[in-house]
Design a protein around this motif. Sequence first.
Motif, mmCIF file in Angstrom:
data_model
loop_
_atom_site.group_PDB
_atom_site.id
_atom_site.type_symbol
_atom_site.label_atom_id
_atom_site.label_comp_id
_atom_site.label_asym_id
_atom_site.label_seq_id
_atom_site.Cartn_x
_atom_site.Cartn_y
_atom_site.Cartn_z
ATOM 1 N N TRP A 28 0.825 -1.198 0.000
ATOM 2 C CA TRP A 28 0.000 0.000 0.000
ATOM 3 C C TRP A 28 0.864 1.255 0.000
ATOM 4 C CZ3 TRP A 28 -4.982 -0.881 -0.870
ATOM 5 C CH2 TRP A 28 -5.479 -2.137 -0.563
ATOM 6 N N LYS A 29 0.576 2.174 -0.899
ATOM 7 C CA LYS A 29 1.252 3.455 -0.923
ATOM 8 C C LYS A 29 0.342 4.454 -1.610
ATOM 9 C CE LYS A 29 5.321 5.930 -2.561
ATOM 10 N NZ LYS A 29 6.649 5.834 -3.186
ATOM 11 N N ASN A 30 0.224 5.628 -1.028
ATOM 12 C CA ASN A 30 -0.622 6.658 -1.604
ATOM 13 C C ASN A 30 0.223 7.563 -2.492
ATOM 14 O OD1 ASN A 30 -2.960 8.166 -2.042
ATOM 15 N ND2 ASN A 30 -2.376 9.623 -0.452
ATOM 16 N N LEU A 31 0.028 7.482 -3.793
ATOM 17 C CA LEU A 31 0.787 8.312 -4.716
ATOM 18 C C LEU A 31 0.244 9.734 -4.702
ATOM 19 C CD1 LEU A 31 1.128 5.902 -7.755
ATOM 20 C CD2 LEU A 31 2.846 6.439 -6.035
ATOM 21 N N SER A 32 1.143 10.697 -4.745
ATOM 22 C CA SER A 32 0.745 12.094 -4.727
ATOM 23 C C SER A 32 0.302 12.549 -6.113
ATOM 24 C CB SER A 32 1.912 12.962 -4.258
ATOM 25 O OG SER A 32 2.944 12.965 -5.237
ATOM 26 N N GLU A 33 -0.318 13.732 -6.161
ATOM 27 C CA GLU A 33 -0.688 14.314 -7.445
ATOM 28 C C GLU A 33 0.553 14.531 -8.306
ATOM 29 O OE1 GLU A 33 -3.402 17.715 -7.339
ATOM 30 O OE2 GLU A 33 -3.810 17.207 -5.242
ATOM 31 N N ALA A 34 1.642 14.961 -7.663
ATOM 32 C CA ALA A 34 2.880 15.207 -8.409
ATOM 33 C C ALA A 34 3.440 13.911 -8.998
ATOM 34 C CB ALA A 34 3.915 15.866 -7.491
ATOM 35 N N ASP A 35 3.376 12.823 -8.223
ATOM 36 C CA ASP A 35 3.820 11.524 -8.732
ATOM 37 C C ASP A 35 3.063 11.162 -9.997
ATOM 38 O OD1 ASP A 35 5.609 11.011 -6.618
ATOM 39 O OD2 ASP A 35 4.049 10.064 -5.400
ATOM 40 N N LEU A 36 1.746 11.260 -9.915
ATOM 41 C CA LEU A 36 0.901 10.845 -11.031
ATOM 42 C C LEU A 36 1.068 11.764 -12.232
ATOM 43 C CD1 LEU A 36 -2.278 9.872 -9.005
ATOM 44 C CD2 LEU A 36 -0.767 8.315 -10.233
ATOM 45 N N GLU A 37 1.232 13.044 -11.976
ATOM 46 C CA GLU A 37 1.435 13.974 -13.085
ATOM 47 C C GLU A 37 2.755 13.695 -13.790
ATOM 48 O OE1 GLU A 37 0.849 17.120 -15.795
ATOM 49 O OE2 GLU A 37 -0.474 15.821 -14.622
ATOM 50 N N ASN A 38 3.778 13.355 -13.035
ATOM 51 C CA ASN A 38 5.060 12.985 -13.652
ATOM 52 C C ASN A 38 4.923 11.713 -14.481
ATOM 53 O OD1 ASN A 38 6.497 15.164 -12.608
ATOM 54 N ND2 ASN A 38 7.073 14.062 -10.740
ATOM 55 N N PHE A 39 4.173 10.737 -13.962
ATOM 56 C CA PHE A 39 3.938 9.507 -14.716
ATOM 57 C C PHE A 39 3.179 9.813 -16.007
ATOM 58 C CE2 PHE A 39 3.769 6.634 -10.651
ATOM 59 C CZ PHE A 39 5.098 6.924 -10.404
ATOM 60 N N ARG A 40 2.146 10.656 -15.886
ATOM 61 C CA ARG A 40 1.319 10.983 -17.059
ATOM 62 C C ARG A 40 2.173 11.601 -18.164
ATOM 63 N NH1 ARG A 40 -0.611 14.977 -19.716
ATOM 64 N NH2 ARG A 40 0.323 16.530 -18.326
ATOM 65 N N LYS A 41 3.051 12.526 -17.771
ATOM 66 C CA LYS A 41 3.913 13.174 -18.762
ATOM 67 C C LYS A 41 4.867 12.169 -19.396
ATOM 68 C CE LYS A 41 3.829 17.776 -16.645
ATOM 69 N NZ LYS A 41 4.628 18.792 -15.899
ATOM 70 N N GLU A 42 5.400 11.272 -18.582
ATOM 71 C CA GLU A 42 6.306 10.255 -19.116
ATOM 72 C C GLU A 42 5.607 9.370 -20.140
ATOM 73 O OE1 GLU A 42 8.607 6.238 -17.567
ATOM 74 O OE2 GLU A 42 8.274 7.860 -16.142
ATOM 75 N N PHE A 43 4.334 9.071 -19.887
ATOM 76 C CA PHE A 43 3.570 8.210 -20.793
ATOM 77 C C PHE A 43 2.918 8.991 -21.935
ATOM 78 C CE2 PHE A 43 4.343 5.204 -17.584
ATOM 79 C CZ PHE A 43 3.928 3.949 -17.999
ATOM 80 N N ASN A 44 3.050 10.328 -21.889
ATOM 81 C CA ASN A 44 2.496 11.201 -22.926
ATOM 82 C C ASN A 44 0.983 11.009 -23.087
ATOM 83 O OD1 ASN A 44 2.750 13.245 -24.891
ATOM 84 N ND2 ASN A 44 2.933 11.742 -26.537
ATOM 85 N N LEU A 45 0.288 10.995 -21.966
ATOM 86 C CA LEU A 45 -1.159 10.801 -21.975
ATOM 87 C C LEU A 45 -1.878 12.145 -21.880
ATOM 88 C CD1 LEU A 45 -1.376 7.758 -19.536
ATOM 89 C CD2 LEU A 45 -1.588 7.724 -22.034
ATOM 90 N N PRO A 46 -3.059 12.262 -22.495
ATOM 91 C CA PRO A 46 -3.787 13.536 -22.459
ATOM 92 C C PRO A 46 -4.263 13.867 -21.042
ATOM 93 C CG PRO A 46 -5.142 11.805 -23.445
ATOM 94 C CD PRO A 46 -3.768 11.233 -23.280
ATOM 95 N N LYS A 47 -3.979 15.083 -20.596
ATOM 96 C CA LYS A 47 -4.274 15.484 -19.227
ATOM 97 C C LYS A 47 -5.751 15.348 -18.895
ATOM 98 C CE LYS A 47 -3.298 19.223 -15.944
ATOM 99 N NZ LYS A 47 -2.374 18.439 -15.119
ATOM 100 N N GLU A 48 -6.608 15.727 -19.862
ATOM 101 C CA GLU A 48 -8.050 15.723 -19.613
ATOM 102 C C GLU A 48 -8.659 14.325 -19.634
ATOM 103 O OE1 GLU A 48 -7.520 15.889 -24.050
ATOM 104 O OE2 GLU A 48 -6.553 16.757 -22.267
ATOM 105 N N LYS A 49 -7.857 13.333 -20.000
ATOM 106 C CA LYS A 49 -8.372 11.963 -20.104
ATOM 107 C C LYS A 49 -7.633 10.995 -19.176
ATOM 108 C CE LYS A 49 -11.405 12.242 -23.579
ATOM 109 N NZ LYS A 49 -12.805 11.759 -23.493
ATOM 110 N N THR A 50 -6.828 11.521 -18.263
ATOM 111 C CA THR A 50 -5.992 10.667 -17.426
ATOM 112 C C THR A 50 -6.345 10.856 -15.955
ATOM 113 O OG1 THR A 50 -4.231 10.883 -19.063
ATOM 114 C CG2 THR A 50 -3.628 9.962 -16.925
ATOM 115 N N PHE A 51 -6.573 9.728 -15.265
ATOM 116 C CA PHE A 51 -7.115 9.771 -13.913
ATOM 117 C C PHE A 51 -6.432 8.733 -13.018
ATOM 118 C CE2 PHE A 51 -10.435 10.757 -17.064
ATOM 119 C CZ PHE A 51 -10.666 12.084 -16.730
ATOM 120 N N ARG A 52 -6.938 8.613 -11.806
ATOM 121 C CA ARG A 52 -6.431 7.622 -10.854
ATOM 122 C C ARG A 52 -7.584 6.726 -10.416
ATOM 123 N NH1 ARG A 52 -4.183 11.118 -6.088
ATOM 124 N NH2 ARG A 52 -3.049 9.184 -5.676
#
Length: 208
Positions: A28-52
């Motif tokens: 169990w680990k709670n990922l932060s918004e910054a963690d997920l945003e960094n992952f999203r950018k690395e994967f080149n996913l659209p911001k408006e279509k990417t969630f948790r």
Amino acid sequence: MTLGLNKAILALLSFVLILISCKHRITWKNLSEADLENFRKEFNLPKEKTFRLDTNYFRYIFSLDTTKYAAEIHNHYQPLQATYYDNAGRLISFHINCYASPGIPDDSDFNWNQQNAFASFVPRTVAPVDSILPLNKHLSFIKTFDYKPIDTTGFATFDYTVIVYWSKHYFGAKNSKNLIKIVSDNAALAGNKKVNVIYVNSENILYY
């Protein structure tokens, strides 16, 4: 031994089998918004279509009767998925890491295109479809990076909605990126059908 006790033991055994299947474990680990945003950018996913994925998803899946739905729970518990829903909210095509990786080493590339499933749109299902998680229920467990409900305005205008579970760490980023690409390439085959693809990071509940 009473019938009730027998059912309880069977449910417990089913739960254990689900947890150890497909070679993954829970930390169990709670990922932060910054963690997920960094992952999203690395994967080149659209911001408006990417969630948790909300942790309540996990609780819901395991609240189901494991004596009846052990296989379904096992399938929906997987961290890498592509679930295809029609306009009525029914699951019609289902793809998960277990079915993409039978008998191969952990560090190998998954074969998401089992039996050429993605040759046409809608892709032929590889995992068995079921009815335990209709679209509206599924969407209720998908949140923005700051845990707000997602805006589903306009979803009903799409012919199909595809929910892709992806991960930076589970089974390596490459297998998630390959899944994202094959889903994207397949959506291009939809012709005049409107396809809504959203990307959901699953690491908040299943993290190495």
